[in-house]
Structures are given as structure tokens and as C-alpha cells.
Design a protein around this motif. Structure first.
Motif, PDB file in Angstrom:
ATOM      1  N   ALA A 120      34.765  74.397  57.790  1.00  0.00           N
ATOM      2  CA  ALA A 120      33.915  73.348  58.355  1.00  0.00           C
ATOM      3  C   ALA A 120      33.713  73.529  59.853  1.00  0.00           C
ATOM      4  O   ALA A 120      32.717  73.044  60.413  1.00  0.00           O
ATOM      5  CB  ALA A 120      34.538  71.985  58.082  1.00  0.00           C
ATOM      6  N   GLU A 210      33.611  81.156  45.070  1.00  0.00           N
ATOM      7  CA  GLU A 210      33.328  80.532  46.350  1.00  0.00           C
ATOM      8  C   GLU A 210      32.282  79.427  46.190  1.00  0.00           C
ATOM      9  O   GLU A 210      31.195  79.646  45.657  1.00  0.00           O
ATOM     10  CB  GLU A 210      32.820  81.581  47.340  1.00  0.00           C
ATOM     11  CG  GLU A 210      32.392  81.028  48.685  1.00  0.00           C
ATOM     12  CD  GLU A 210      33.516  80.314  49.413  1.00  0.00           C
ATOM     13  OE1 GLU A 210      33.236  79.291  50.081  1.00  0.00           O
ATOM     14  OE2 GLU A 210      34.675  80.774  49.312  1.00  0.00           O
ATOM     15  N   TYR A 212      32.101  76.550  48.801  1.00  0.00           N
ATOM     16  CA  TYR A 212      31.754  75.870  50.058  1.00  0.00           C
ATOM     17  C   TYR A 212      30.493  76.465  50.677  1.00  0.00           C
ATOM     18  O   TYR A 212      29.523  75.747  50.955  1.00  0.00           O
ATOM     19  CB  TYR A 212      32.930  75.957  51.035  1.00  0.00           C
ATOM     20  CG  TYR A 212      32.712  75.167  52.303  1.00  0.00           C
ATOM     21  CD1 TYR A 212      33.015  73.808  52.351  1.00  0.00           C
ATOM     22  CD2 TYR A 212      32.192  75.767  53.447  1.00  0.00           C
ATOM     23  CE1 TYR A 212      32.812  73.079  53.505  1.00  0.00           C
ATOM     24  CE2 TYR A 212      31.988  75.047  54.602  1.00  0.00           C
ATOM     25  CZ  TYR A 212      32.303  73.707  54.631  1.00  0.00           C
ATOM     26  OH  TYR A 212      32.079  72.978  55.777  1.00  0.00           O
ATOM     27  N   TRP A 213      30.492  77.781  50.876  1.00  0.00           N
ATOM     28  CA  TRP A 213      29.355  78.396  51.571  1.00  0.00           C
ATOM     29  C   TRP A 213      28.143  78.547  50.662  1.00  0.00           C
ATOM     30  O   TRP A 213      27.006  78.415  51.123  1.00  0.00           O
ATOM     31  CB  TRP A 213      29.771  79.768  52.116  1.00  0.00           C
ATOM     32  CG  TRP A 213      30.719  79.663  53.259  1.00  0.00           C
ATOM     33  CD1 TRP A 213      32.036  80.030  53.298  1.00  0.00           C
ATOM     34  CD2 TRP A 213      30.426  79.134  54.558  1.00  0.00           C
ATOM     35  NE1 TRP A 213      32.580  79.758  54.511  1.00  0.00           N
ATOM     36  CE2 TRP A 213      31.613  79.216  55.315  1.00  0.00           C
ATOM     37  CE3 TRP A 213      29.287  78.595  55.151  1.00  0.00           C
ATOM     38  CZ2 TRP A 213      31.686  78.780  56.631  1.00  0.00           C
ATOM     39  CZ3 TRP A 213      29.361  78.171  56.468  1.00  0.00           C
ATOM     40  CH2 TRP A 213      30.536  78.268  57.191  1.00  0.00           C
ATOM     41  N   ARG A 216      26.334  75.226  50.722  1.00  0.00           N
ATOM     42  CA  ARG A 216      25.772  74.777  51.991  1.00  0.00           C
ATOM     43  C   ARG A 216      24.758  75.725  52.608  1.00  0.00           C
ATOM     44  O   ARG A 216      24.016  75.327  53.499  1.00  0.00           O
ATOM     45  CB  ARG A 216      26.909  74.507  52.980  1.00  0.00           C
ATOM     46  CG  ARG A 216      27.625  73.204  52.665  1.00  0.00           C
ATOM     47  CD  ARG A 216      29.041  73.170  53.200  1.00  0.00           C
ATOM     48  NE  ARG A 216      29.644  71.874  52.852  1.00  0.00           N
ATOM     49  CZ  ARG A 216      30.162  71.594  51.669  1.00  0.00           C
ATOM     50  NH1 ARG A 216      30.141  72.508  50.713  1.00  0.00           N
ATOM     51  NH2 ARG A 216      30.700  70.403  51.411  1.00  0.00           N
TER      52      ARG A 216
END
Length: 275
Positions: A120, A210, A212-213, A216
Motif C-alpha cells: 500500500a 497475486e 493486490y496489484w 488495482r
């Protein structure tokens, strides 16, 4: 007394192993079970185990949510990120293992320390950078990010495997006139093939999982299965039946891959452990 302890060990350790295995397996079992329930049945306590199974969640996933597009994006990004990571990590680990300097350990620790950085903390810079360069929601951006976040672990693993190879073999190749790329291609890779394969499999698993990335940095064009799972949220709450079906379809390929390649994974992870 020794015989009693031996008998206890023969019984206790397998039982403990089964208990631990069931604890880890239970969430997967519950997810698969819920995927065959309707959204209404999934939240009813009386339908925890006894319900009328349905394939509607899987039909909706393929017909209305374009599952195959998300799955193909996951395959593309994971495969190319793994290939790129290995192309960079193998020469780097080779240099550190066979031509170390006084700063090699410091470089390895610095690379590993980058894994301690909260994702983050760099979310805004990464988002701003990809949008400024026109790379937001592209396969290239996702592949680069997945490669960079997994490269420290890959270099560390390959470095460990390469250190187990006798340096005399590499020096013998130099005496025969083999150049650096020849040493890597003709000597190092064949000798460390098990470790490289296991590292590639783990890197692929990390890239596939994965979330998170990939959530986003994508919207539609390069969105992976993580984005599809995240999309099963609404202001009304979670659609547990559909969410479980999508999650099962997302983890299914990687579980199957891990099952069939477990021998290679174990051999690679124990490479050099037995002298």
C-alpha cells in the motif's frame, strides 16, 4: 518404555498430520461445497450440509462473467512474468554464487528487504506511473510488477541452488574455453535443472495468486481472475454462491498443477540438502 514410546509415536504423529491436513483442507472443501449452492442457500444455517446442488453459479460464471477472458489473462501474465523473472534472476544468481564480491551478501539482504515494504505504501506512485505512461490496465504493466515483486525470492532460491554446485565444474568449463553464457546454458542450467524448475513453479504460483496489484492496476483489458473474484461484491453484500464458484474455478488450475508437479517441487526444494 522405549517400545511404548515408539508405538505412541507411530500413532500420534500420523493422527496429528491428518488433523493439520484437515484443518488446511477444510476452507477449500467449504468453498467447493458452497459453490454448488444458490446465493440464498449459502446464507441459510439449515442448508449448511443438506441442500439441493446446482450448477447455476458455474453457468453464470462462463456465460455472464466471461470467465475465459479473465483466465487467459491470468495465464498470460503468470507465464510471461515467470519467464522474465527467470531470465533476469538466473544470470544474477550465477554472478553472486560464482563471482561473489564483498558486497554480495549486502545486495542479497537488500533485495530481500524489499519484500518487507507494504504494498500500500507504493500504490499511489505505481498507479500514477502506469497511468502517466499509458500502461494502466495492460499486460505489460502487470507482468513487470509481478516480476519485480517475485524477483528477490527467485534470486535467493537460485543462489542457494547454485551454491551447491562445485565451483570446480565451472572453472573446468572456463579452462575449456566456454564463455559466460556457455557456462550458464551448458553447465549450470543442466546441473541445477531441478532447482530451476521448482523455482519456476513457485514463481508461477505466486504470480497466479497475486491479488493486490492485479486488482488495482487493471480494470477490464488485463484483468485477471482476482479481479473477477473481487467483482462479486455489491452494496447489498457478498454473493457467496457465485463468489465460491469463481474462487473454485480460480484456484482449481493451480491446485491441479501443484498436485501433478509435487514431485518436482519437493525435489527442487530439497536440492542439495542431502550430501
Amino acid at each position: 518404555m522405549v517400545a511404548q514410546q515408539s508405538t505412541f509415536s507411530r500413532i500420534a504423529w500420523p493422527v496429528l498430520a491428518w488433523v493439520v491436513a484437515l484443518i488446511f483442507f477444510f476452507p477449500i472443501f467449504w468453498m467447493v461445497l458452497t459453490s454448488f449452492k444458490t446465493d440464498a442457500d449459502a446464507v441459510k444455517p439449515e442448508n449448511l450440509l443438506f441442500f439441493k446442488p446446482t450448477l447455476q453459479n458455474y453457468l453464470n460464471m462462463t456465460e455472464n462473467y466471461d470467465y475465459w477472458r479473465f483466465a487467459s489473462n491470468s495465464v498470460i501474465t503468470s507465464v510471461f512474468a515467470t519467464i522474465f523473472t527467470l531470465l533476469v534472476s538466473i544470470p544474477a544468481a550465477y554472478a553472486m554464487a560464482f563471482n561473489p564480491s564483498r558486497n554480495t551478501k549486502d545486495v542479497l539482504m537488500w533485495m530481500l528487504s524489499t519484500k518487507m515494504l507494504p504494498a500500500a505504501a507504493v500504490l499511489y506512485p505505481m498507479t500514477f506511473l502506469t497511468k502517466s505512461l499509458g500502461l494502466f490496465d495492460t499486460h505489460f504493466a502487470v507482468i513487470m510488477v509481478l516480476s519485480l515483486i517475485n524477483m528477490p525470492i527467485v534470486v535467493w532460491m537460485l543462489f542457494t541452488y547454485f551454491k551447491e554446485i562445485p565451483k570446480d565444474i565451472i572453472e573446468a568449463g572456463k579452462m575449456d574455453g566456454v564463455n559466460t553464457w556457455g557456462e550458464i546454458r551448458e553447465i549450470l542450467i543442466p546441473l541445477a535443472w531441478g532447482g530451476i524448475i521448482s523455482t519456476a513453479l513457485l514463481c508461477f504460483i505466486f504470480c497466479w495468486n497475486e491479488a493486490y496489484w492485479t486488482v488495482r492496476l487493471t480494470t477490464t483489458d488485463a484483468a485477471t481472475l482476482s479481479k473477477l473474484i473481487e467483482g462479486n461484491r455489491a452494496p447489498e453484500g457478498l454473493f457467496f454462491g457465485r463468489l465460491s464458484a469463481v474462487s473454485t474455478a480460480a484456484v482449481g488450475p493451480i491446485v491441479i498443477l501443484g498436485w501433478f508437479s509435487q514431485k518436482q517441487l519437493v525435489q527442487g526444494l530439497t536440492f542439495g540438502a542431502v550430501k
